[in-house]
Design a protein around this motif. Structure first.
Motif, short mmCIF file in Angstrom:
data_model
loop_
_atom_site.label_atom_id
_atom_site.label_comp_id
_atom_site.label_asym_id
_atom_site.label_seq_id
_atom_site.Cartn_x
_atom_site.Cartn_y
_atom_site.Cartn_z
N GLY A 199 0.83 -1.21 0.00
CA GLY A 199 0.00 0.00 0.00
C GLY A 199 0.86 1.25 0.00
O GLY A 199 1.88 1.32 0.68
N SER B 258 -6.02 -7.02 2.20
CA SER B 258 -6.65 -6.07 3.12
C SER B 258 -5.63 -5.40 4.04
O SER B 258 -5.81 -4.25 4.45
CB SER B 258 -7.76 -6.74 3.94
OG SER B 258 -7.23 -7.83 4.62
N LEU C 12 -4.30 -2.62 1.99
CA LEU C 12 -5.35 -1.61 1.82
C LEU C 12 -5.45 -0.72 3.06
O LEU C 12 -5.63 0.48 2.98
CB LEU C 12 -6.68 -2.32 1.56
CG LEU C 12 -7.88 -1.45 1.19
CD1 LEU C 12 -7.70 -0.83 -0.19
CD2 LEU C 12 -9.16 -2.30 1.19
N ASN C 13 -5.30 -1.34 4.22
CA ASN C 13 -5.43 -0.60 5.48
C ASN C 13 -4.10 -0.02 5.97
O ASN C 13 -4.07 0.66 6.99
CB ASN C 13 -5.99 -1.51 6.58
CG ASN C 13 -7.36 -1.99 6.23
OD1 ASN C 13 -8.13 -1.26 5.60
ND2 ASN C 13 -7.69 -3.22 6.60
N SER D 279 -3.70 3.75 2.57
CA SER D 279 -3.16 3.71 1.21
C SER D 279 -4.25 4.03 0.19
O SER D 279 -5.36 3.52 0.31
CB SER D 279 -2.63 2.32 0.91
OG SER D 279 -1.97 1.80 2.01
N ASP D 280 -3.92 4.85 -0.82
CA ASP D 280 -4.92 5.06 -1.87
C ASP D 280 -4.59 4.26 -3.12
O ASP D 280 -5.39 4.18 -4.04
CB ASP D 280 -5.15 6.55 -2.17
CG ASP D 280 -3.86 7.31 -2.35
OD1 ASP D 280 -2.83 6.66 -2.57
OD2 ASP D 280 -3.88 8.55 -2.27
N SER D 281 -3.40 3.67 -3.16
CA SER D 281 -3.05 2.75 -4.25
C SER D 281 -2.38 1.53 -3.66
O SER D 281 -1.58 1.64 -2.72
CB SER D 281 -2.08 3.41 -5.23
OG SER D 281 -2.73 4.43 -5.94
N ILE D 282 -2.69 0.40 -4.22
CA ILE D 282 -2.08 -0.84 -3.73
C ILE D 282 -1.36 -1.51 -4.89
O ILE D 282 -1.98 -1.80 -5.92
CB ILE D 282 -3.13 -1.79 -3.12
CG1 ILE D 282 -3.76 -1.15 -1.86
CG2 ILE D 282 -2.52 -3.12 -2.70
CD1 ILE D 282 -4.97 -0.34 -2.12
N LYS E 170 -6.33 0.67 -7.64
CA LYS E 170 -6.74 1.94 -6.99
C LYS E 170 -7.79 1.63 -5.92
O LYS E 170 -8.68 0.81 -6.15
CB LYS E 170 -7.36 2.88 -8.02
CG LYS E 170 -6.45 3.22 -9.18
CD LYS E 170 -5.73 4.50 -8.92
CE LYS E 170 -4.91 4.91 -10.14
NZ LYS E 170 -3.71 5.62 -9.78
N ARG E 171 -7.66 2.31 -4.81
CA ARG E 171 -8.63 2.10 -3.72
C ARG E 171 -10.06 2.31 -4.21
O ARG E 171 -10.95 1.52 -3.90
CB ARG E 171 -8.33 3.07 -2.58
CG ARG E 171 -9.38 3.07 -1.47
CD ARG E 171 -9.01 4.03 -0.38
NE ARG E 171 -7.96 3.48 0.46
CZ ARG E 171 -8.18 2.67 1.50
NH1 ARG E 171 -9.40 2.32 1.82
NH2 ARG E 171 -7.19 2.22 2.21
#
Lengths: 103, 169
Positions: free
Chosen positions: B8, B44, B47-48, B58-61, B164-165
């Motif tokens: 992330g 996940s 993501l978190n 995170s806004d991009s993974i 993308k989130r």
């Protein structure tokens, strides 16, 4: 599946043949913070150190005069006869003197 | 074999990584798995990531495939991995003339960097850590843990993609 014996041989290859100074230098290179046992001359200081107790604020867990274990016992760290701030690490030549019972 | 990992980050950093097709190596004296490139196997967690450390989530993974042979991967959660770690510590600490300081994070990082540097055959190291600090010390560690893995360098990364989130339902 890894072979831990092979890995140990890889990591420690030659390590055990190094001198004390070389071992310390090598470990410090990787980021270990080492403390020299020989620098602590008094048994009290060494005991505190070995038990992994800190001397922050001059209080350690120990046995008080009533024989109660785990009591807060105050220690004064002295260097060359002068009171040394117990908050700091035990200096190279230090004496720890049991002062009084806090509990 | 290929293993999947998620990393992330911010959109800007993700764009830069995608453009260069490589990650910067994380370095420091408190890196839990030493110097390397960090991933979570669980999407996940990536993501978190950030959200739990107080910064924005995170806004991009980044999604990666890591190509590694079984013998190049050391999982410190396995019995063999634990045996190796314990034996290694015993052997380097058996000296009476010095003791290792008690800062767990610094020791963790130093031990893993020692392994990275001297075991050139290892390309991936993984272990589970708790994201939270111990509040009350007990013999059993009740904290939840999450798995993460660290890749030595970009050479083992076979694929990088970005999620993308906003695209995740």
């Amino acid at each position: 599946m890894i072979d831990s014996n092979r890995l140990l041989a890889e990591v420690l290859g030659g390590f055990e043949r190094l001198s004390q100074t070389e071992k310390k230098q090598l470990l410090e290179k990787y980021g270990f913070v080492l403390e020299d046992n020989n620098s602590r001359t008094t048994s009290g200081a060494k005991a505190v150190h070995r038990k992994k107790q800190t001397i922050s604020l001059g209080v350690v867990r120990g046995m008080n005069s009533k024989g109660v274990n785990g009591a807060n016992v105050r220690f004064c760290v002295k260097k060359g006869g002068k009171a040394f701030p117990a908050k700091e690490r035990i200096p190279v030549v230090a004496q720890i003197k049991k002062m009084e019972n806090k509990d | 074999m290929y293993i999947t990992g998620y990393h992330g980050t911010t959109t800007a950093a993700a764009s830069s990584i995608m453009q260069q097709k490589r990650f910067d190596i994380s370095k420091g004296d408190r890196q839990w798995l030493g110097n390397g490139i960090y991933f979570y196997p669980d999407f996940s967690d990536a993501l978190n990531w950030g959200g739990t450390t107080g910064t924005t989530a995170s806004d991009s993974i980044l999604h990666v495939l890591v190509k590694v042979r079984e013998e190049e991967m050391l999982d410190m959660d396995t019995q063999e991995g634990k045996r190796f770690g314990r034996e290694l510590l015993d052997r380097i600490c058996k000296d009476e003339d010095f003791e290792i300081d008690k800062n767990a994070e610094v020791n963790q990082c130093a031990l893993i960097n020692l392994i990275w540097d001297r075991c050139r055959s290892i390309k991936v190291l993984c272990a589970s850590f708790s994201p939270e600090k111990t509040k009350v010390k007990t013999l059993l560690d009740f904290r939840t843990k999450r798995k993460e893995f660290c890749v030595r360098d970009n050479d083992s990364i076979a694929y990088i993609g970005v999620i993308k989130r906003g695209d995740v339902k």
